[in-house]
Design an enzyme around this catalytic site. Structure first.
Site, short mmCIF file in Angstrom:
data_model
loop_
_atom_site.label_atom_id
_atom_site.label_comp_id
_atom_site.label_asym_id
_atom_site.label_seq_id
_atom_site.Cartn_x
_atom_site.Cartn_y
_atom_site.Cartn_z
NE ARG A 99 -2.45 -0.06 3.39
CZ ARG A 99 -3.03 -0.52 4.50
NH1 ARG A 99 -4.30 -0.80 4.50
NH2 ARG A 99 -2.34 -0.69 5.60
CE LYS A 142 -0.56 -21.39 11.77
NZ LYS A 142 0.41 -20.71 12.63
CG HIS A 175 6.26 -23.13 8.04
ND1 HIS A 175 5.33 -22.75 8.94
CD2 HIS A 175 7.39 -23.38 8.75
CE1 HIS A 175 5.86 -22.75 10.15
NE2 HIS A 175 7.11 -23.13 10.07
CE LYS A 185 9.27 -26.82 10.27
NZ LYS A 185 10.32 -25.83 10.49
CD GLU A 203 7.52 -22.59 18.52
OE1 GLU A 203 8.06 -21.81 17.72
OE2 GLU A 203 6.31 -22.53 18.80
CG ASP A 242 0.44 -20.35 16.62
OD1 ASP A 242 0.30 -19.72 15.56
OD2 ASP A 242 1.54 -20.52 17.18
CG HIS A 297 2.49 -26.00 12.07
ND1 HIS A 297 2.26 -25.66 10.76
CD2 HIS A 297 2.81 -24.83 12.68
CE1 HIS A 297 2.44 -24.36 10.60
NE2 HIS A 297 2.78 -23.83 11.76
CE LYS A 352 4.46 -19.98 20.25
NZ LYS A 352 5.12 -20.05 18.96
#
Ligand code: BG6
Length: 482
Positions: A51, A148, A178, A182, A216, A235, A240, A331
């Site tokens: 934009r 996503k 994604h 992998k 993670e 998420d 995944h 996480k």
């Protein structure tokens, strides 16, 4: 239907949201890598769209900087960099208005296959798709790529699918997960379907259980606003981990083609049994030693969103009845480790008297870090002395196998090249996404109606203790994280 596979030299790739983070970190560096290794031909066009008003030269300056940061090895080569930048154009387009569409049409060459990568908020997917057809920019050979989050529940995913399908056919729509790009995830298919060794064992008769872990060490700082609306279930789990489960559990497809592979994945999702709340643990990381916790990171002291989830999933079909799949993701855990561990049953009759505590045969498919496959075997401990058994790993590390000069490919690179080649095998079909939401929705709805609160866990730990119990009560245990 399989879309037309074209010679790779005739394409124009239009990136909407080209000034955004994903374009800078992944899409443009990925394209640059492929260009550097000679997979992107000199005539390929990249048209960046956003934009902001700026000249193509100013945009190229931004790209130069991000390539220095995210593709430093190749960006040192000034000539290579200049040639790549020379293929990039920039067009200012107002996605929701009329401005810029004619300029975009003019920037595209006739007779190329056009791909449109929408690196924008999902609320804009339908609008941009409609504008592309209204302005005769999209043709019947065009492809549209979306990221996503693909919906936050079944109804919103159905609405997004309907929006896209108003302008594009399913065979033109590339929904990225994604994880499917992998290296090890693709290798899982090769391992299962290119070897006669495993398939006879790949069922409930021989496999005791499967553990899928995506741990993670990072928290949600910087993405708190998005994450707090999603949580680990939306998420990571619904997409995944679900894809990893599908590739592990699916029947052999009749051929390695998009519809055959995706039909088999869909059947797995549709065969999932409902998950009772007693088979689910939700966690939220807490602050420690002055480090903020989840609530600080999302700026919402009352949040009941989970940053960790573990669950026991069962599949209602002949192959898997009696073999649970334990899935966990979170996480701020001890380490960044993603793997699929397929744990085999014990031999039916043990003839050796001195059996140490055994974990048993297992195949560990390591997604990251250190991609590869480990096979845990029991052998006689070498050397003189008695007859003692020991567990030893047979290890296959992919970094040792790749050709000396070949560069590891990021998942995005692989997937973008598949878009260009017109291969949908590693992309999610609309019905798969909807089926995954149909499975996840009742679970999430129950948390909402029960106002359920996640249990706290320490940062740098393996997650909540309750998650250990999920396996202990079945006489099993999780593999160590990290
Ligand atoms: C994204 C999630 O899809 O995947 C993130 O939104 C997560 O929360 C990321 O961190 C993990 O991807 P990877 O490739 O780093 O394992």
């Amino acid at each position: 239907m399989v879309s037309r596979v074209i010679p790779v030299n005739l394409f124009d790739l239009v990136i909407f949201g080209a000034t955004g983070d994903l374009a800078k970190r992944k899409i443009l560096p990925g394209l640059f890598h492929r260009f550097a290794v000679g997979q992107m031909p000199a005539k390929a066009g990249i048209i960046a769209v956003a934009r902001t008003a700026m000249s193509a030269d100013s945009f190229r300056d931004i790209v130069r900087e991000s390539l220095m940061e995210f593709a430093p090895k190749f960006a040192q080569d000034k000539d290579l960099l200049a040639r790549f930048l020379g293929q990039i154009d920039y067009v200012r387009v107002d996605a929701t208005g009329d401005q810029g569409w004619d300029e975009l049409a003019a920037a595209l060459r006739p007779d190329t296959v056009r791909s449109f990568y929408l690196s924008v908020a999902p609320s804009l997917f339908g609008t941009i798709a409609a504008q592309l057809t209204a302005h005769n920019i999209a043709t019947k050979d065009s492809r549209i790529v979306v990221e996503k989050p693909f919906g936050h529940d079944l109804a919103s995913a159905q609405a997004l699918n309907a929006d896209l399908r108003r302008s594009f056919d399913e065979h033109q729509i590339y929904r990225i997960d994604h994880y499917l790009g992998k290296e090890t995830v693709q290798n899982l298919m090769a391992l299962r379907f290119a070897n006669a060794l495993w398939e006879p064992l790949w069922n409930a008769t021989h496999i005791d259980h499967v553990q899928i872990t995506v741990a993670e060490d990072l928290g949600v700082d910087g993405r708190g606003e998005y994450y707090d609306q999603s949580g680990a279930m939306r998420d990571m789990m619904q997409n995944h981990l679900m894809q990893l489960l599908c590739l592990t559990a699916m029947e052999p497809p009749s051929r390695f083609q998009p519809s055959a592979v995706r039909d088999e994945k869909l059947k797995v999702i549709e065969a999932l049994n409902p998950v009772p709340q007693t088979d689910i643990v939700r966690g939220q990381y807490r602050g420690r030693d002055g480090a903020g916790g989840y609530l600080d990171h999302v700026g919402n002291s009352k949040s009941r969103t989970e940053s960790y989830i573990a669950m026991k999933v069962t599949i209602g079909n002949w192959r898997w009845a009696g073999t649970p799949f334990y899935l966990r993701t979170g996480k701020k855990l001890r380490a960044r480790t993603s793997e699929i561990a397929v744990v085999f049953r014990d031999p039916p009759h043990m003839i050796f008297p001195h059996v140490p505590e055994r974990r048993g045969n297992a195949m560990i498919i390591r997604l990251q870090p250190d991609e590869g496959i480990t096979l845990r075997n029991t052998i006689k401990e070498p050397g003189p002395g008695g007859f003692r058994l020991a567990e030893v790993n047979l290890d296959m590390t992919f970094a040792d196998i790749v050709e000396e000069h070949s560069e590891p490919q990021d998942a995005y690179e692989r997937l973008i090249m598949d878009v260009i080649r017109g291969d949908q095998t590693l992309f999610m079909r609309g019905d798969e996404v909807e089926a995954a939401w149909a499975w996840a929705d009742p679970i999430i709805n129950e948390w909402q109606s029960a106002r359920s609160t996640p249990v706290p866990y320490d940062q740098g730990s393996s997650g909540p203790d309750d998650a250990l119990m999920l396996l202990h009560r079945d006489g099993r245990r999780w593999r160590e994280i990290g």
